[in-house]
Design a protein around this motif. Structure first.
Motif, PDB file in Angstrom:
ATOM      1  N   UNK A 125      -7.196   0.482  -2.502  1.00 28.88           N
ATOM      2  CA  UNK A 125      -6.156   0.985  -3.626  1.00 28.88           C
ATOM      3  C   UNK A 125      -4.567   0.958  -3.011  1.00 28.88           C
ATOM      4  N   UNK A 126      -4.538   0.206  -2.007  1.00 30.57           N
ATOM      5  CA  UNK A 126      -3.120  -0.057  -1.329  1.00 30.57           C
ATOM      6  C   UNK A 126      -2.201  -0.469  -2.278  1.00 30.57           C
ATOM      7  N   UNK A 127      -0.863   0.253  -2.304  1.00 33.92           N
ATOM      8  CA  UNK A 127       0.179  -0.040  -3.575  1.00 33.92           C
ATOM      9  C   UNK A 127       0.304   0.903  -4.450  1.00 33.92           C
ATOM     10  N   UNK A 128      -0.571   1.917  -4.463  1.00 33.22           N
ATOM     11  CA  UNK A 128      -0.444   2.779  -5.923  1.00 33.22           C
ATOM     12  C   UNK A 128       0.625   3.554  -5.704  1.00 33.22           C
ATOM     13  N   UNK A 129       1.386   3.813  -6.862  1.00 29.90           N
ATOM     14  CA  UNK A 129       2.507   4.833  -6.742  1.00 29.90           C
ATOM     15  C   UNK A 129       2.271   5.836  -7.476  1.00 29.90           C
ATOM     16  N   UNK A 130       2.246   6.942  -6.815  1.00 33.05           N
ATOM     17  CA  UNK A 130       1.562   8.289  -7.292  1.00 33.05           C
ATOM     18  C   UNK A 130       2.942   9.337  -7.227  1.00 33.05           C
ATOM     19  N   UNK A 131       2.647  10.388  -8.160  1.00 31.00           N
ATOM     20  CA  UNK A 131       3.516  11.483  -8.429  1.00 31.00           C
ATOM     21  C   UNK A 131       3.784  12.329  -7.008  1.00 31.00           C
ATOM     22  N   UNK A 132       4.723  13.045  -6.959  1.00 26.63           N
ATOM     23  CA  UNK A 132       4.934  14.353  -6.156  1.00 26.63           C
ATOM     24  C   UNK A 132       4.940  13.968  -4.554  1.00 26.63           C
ATOM     25  N   UNK A 133       5.216  12.345  -4.422  1.00 24.43           N
ATOM     26  CA  UNK A 133       5.411  12.126  -3.284  1.00 24.43           C
ATOM     27  C   UNK A 133       3.968  11.930  -2.515  1.00 24.43           C
ATOM     28  N   UNK A 134       3.165  11.931  -3.228  1.00 24.80           N
ATOM     29  CA  UNK A 134       1.481  11.739  -2.719  1.00 24.80           C
ATOM     30  C   UNK A 134       1.371  10.221  -2.093  1.00 24.80           C
ATOM     31  N   UNK A 135       0.187  10.254  -1.277  1.00 24.06           N
ATOM     32  CA  UNK A 135       0.049   8.849  -1.026  1.00 24.06           C
ATOM     33  C   UNK A 135      -1.526   8.805  -1.228  1.00 24.06           C
ATOM     34  N   UNK A 136      -2.045   7.580  -1.242  1.00 22.08           N
ATOM     35  CA  UNK A 136      -3.468   7.177  -1.471  1.00 22.08           C
ATOM     36  C   UNK A 136      -4.542   8.144  -0.373  1.00 22.08           C
ATOM     37  N   UNK A 137      -3.785   8.134   0.806  1.00 19.09           N
ATOM     38  CA  UNK A 137      -4.908   8.905   1.438  1.00 19.09           C
ATOM     39  C   UNK A 137      -4.959  10.323   1.204  1.00 19.09           C
ATOM     40  N   UNK A 138      -4.054  10.901   0.771  1.00 16.64           N
ATOM     41  CA  UNK A 138      -4.111  12.229   0.044  1.00 16.64           C
ATOM     42  C   UNK A 138      -5.141  12.427  -1.001  1.00 16.64           C
ATOM     43  N   UNK A 139      -5.076  11.608  -1.913  1.00 18.67           N
ATOM     44  CA  UNK A 139      -5.807  11.772  -3.005  1.00 18.67           C
ATOM     45  C   UNK A 139      -7.371  11.347  -2.568  1.00 18.67           C
ATOM     46  N   UNK A 140      -7.641  10.574  -1.716  1.00 23.08           N
ATOM     47  CA  UNK A 140      -9.011  10.086  -1.178  1.00 23.08           C
ATOM     48  C   UNK A 140      -9.678  11.367  -0.485  1.00 23.08           C
ATOM     49  N   UNK A 141      -8.626  12.318   0.324  1.00 22.28           N
ATOM     50  CA  UNK A 141      -9.311  13.048   0.851  1.00 22.28           C
ATOM     51  C   UNK A 141      -9.603  14.114   0.037  1.00 22.28           C
TER      52      UNK A 141
END
Length: 338
Positions: A117-133
Motif C-alpha cells: 500500500x506504499x504511496x497512499x496519501x492519507x488525511x490528518x498526517x497519518x501514514x499506512x503503518x498507522x492504519x494497518x495497526x
C-alpha cells in the motif's frame, strides 16, 4: 446503537459503513466472495482494482486503499474489513471476534501490507503503518437468510422489552420488514448518505413496533382500526368488528397482567390459533379456500373445534379474542390469497 455500542451510524455506499462512538469513527467495509476455492488474502485486498478501466490502477483502488483514504483519521480510529469466509493465513492474522480486540500480527505480515500500500496519501498526517495497526478483519460466514435470522435474534428481545411480553413470531417479522423497507431502505436509496443517531433509531424502532402491535411504549394501546379493516373483506359488519376489537383489547390487558402458568397457557393457546391461521393462509394460497368470507369462516370454525374449546377448558370468547389479536397483528389475513 440502543445497547450503547454506537452513537451514530451512516454509510458512504452499499459496502462502506461508518460507525461513531462519540466522535471516534470505525470505518467498515463489506467484501464477499462467491463459490468454493476462493478466499481473501493480503495480496487480494491490496491489489488495485483492474476492473476500473478509467481510473489509475494504484493502491488507492484496492479494498484496503479505499478503506483507508479520504476519511478523517482522529485518534482512536479503527478499520474493519468484513468478509464472508475464512481468509488466507496472512490476512487471518488480523481476524478478531465482534466486539473483541485482536492479537498483534506478525512483523512480516504487517510489513507485507505496508509495502503493497506504499504511496497512499492519507488525511490528518497519518501514514499506512498507522492504519494497518488499526485494521481488524471480521469473519461473518453467512448467507442472506442467516443475516435475516441474526437480525430477528437481535430484534426479538428489543420488541419483548418494549411490549413487556413475549412477541409473536409474526410481529418480529413485521417489525423487521418495516425497519428495513420503510425506514432504512428508503434512506439508503437517497442520493445523500443519511446519518442515524441513537435517538433517530429509537424513534423509528418504537414507531415500527407501535404500528405492528398497536401498543405504545407507555403500555397503552392504540385503537387498531386495522382490525376492522381486515375483517371488512370477510363480510364482518362494522358493529361486530367493533365488539371484536373491544374483546381483543380486554384479552391483551388480561394477558399482560397474567403470571406464571396462566401466562404460559395463554401463550400456548396463541401458538395453536396462530398455527390455524397459517394453515388457512396456506390453503388460500393453494386455491383450496377462497379469500374473504370463506377464509374467515374456515378459520373461526377451526378455532371453535379446538379440543380445549369443545371441552369448555378454554372459553370460546377467549379463543376468539386471541384470533382477533392475531388478526390485528398480521397483514392481509383475509383480504387476498397473497
Amino acid at each position: 446503537m440502543l445497547d450503547g455500542h454506537w452513537t451514530e451510524v451512516s454509510w458512504e455506499d452499499l459496502e462502506d459503513i461508518i460507525c461513531l462512538q462519540g466522535t471516534v469513527p470505525v470505518y467498515r467495509q463489506v467484501k464477499t466472495v462467491e463459490g468454493p476455492g476462493k478466499s481473501h488474502s493480503v495480496a487480494r485486498v491490496c491489489q488495485p482494482d483492474f476492473a476500473k478501466k478509467h481510473e489509475n490502477r494504484t493502491a488507492e483502488t484496492s479494498y484496503l486503499g479505499k478503506l483507508f483514504i479520504g476519511k478523517p483519521l482522529p485518534e482512536g480510529t479503527r478499520f474493519t474489513l468484513i468478509v464472508n469466509e475464512t481468509p488466507a493465513a496472512d490476512l487471518y492474522e488480523f481476524a478478531c471476534e465482534r466486539g473483541r480486540t485482536r492479537d498483534p500480527v506478525s512483523a512480516a505480515v504487517r510489513q507485507k501490507v505496508i509495502d503493497k500500500l506504499g504511496g497512499l496519501k492519507l488525511q490528518d498526517e497519518r501514514d499506512v503503518d498507522w492504519c494497518v495497526d488499526r485494521l481488524d478483519v471480521l469473519v461473518e460466514a453467512r448467507t442472506s437468510d442467516q443475516v435475516e435470522d441474526e437480525a430477528r435474534r437481535r430484534l426479538t428481545p428489543m420488541v419483548r422489552t418494549y411490549l413487556g411480553q413475549e412477541p409473536l413470531v409474526a410481529e418480529v417479522e413485521e417489525v423487521l420488514k418495516r425497519l428495513i423497507s420503510v425506514h432504512i431502505g428508503r434512506k439508503a436509496a437517497e442520493l445523500r448518505s443519511v446519518r442515524h443517531t441513537v435517538d433517530d433509531f429509537r424513534a423509528v424502532f418504537e414507531d415500527a413496533v407501535q404500528r405492528v402491535t398497536g401498543q405504545r411504549h407507555d403500555g397503552g394501546l392504540e385503537r387498531l382500526m386495522t382490525l376492522q379493516e381486515k375483517l371488512r373483506p370477510a363480510g364482518v359488519l362494522a358493529e361486530e368488528a367493533d365488539r371484536q376489537h373491544e374483546a381483543m383489547l380486554a384479552f391483551r390487558r388480561y394477558q399482560r397482567s397474567s403470571l406464571g402458568a396462566e401466562r404460559q397457557r395463554l401463550a400456548d393457546l396463541s401458538d395453536k390459533i396462530y398455527a390455524i391461521c397459517q394453515v388457512t393462509a396456506m390453503q388460500r394460497r393453494g386455491g383450496l379456500i377462497g379469500a374473504g368470507e370463506p377464509a374467515y369462516r374456515e378459520t373461526v370454525l377451526a378455532v371453535c373445534n379446538l379440543p380445549e374449546v369443545v371441552s369448555n377448558e378454554v372459553p370460546l370468547s377467549q379463543a376468539l379474542a386471541v384470533l382477533s389479536d392475531i388478526t390485528a397483528r398480521c397483514q392481509n389475513r383475509y383480504e387476498d390469497a397473497s
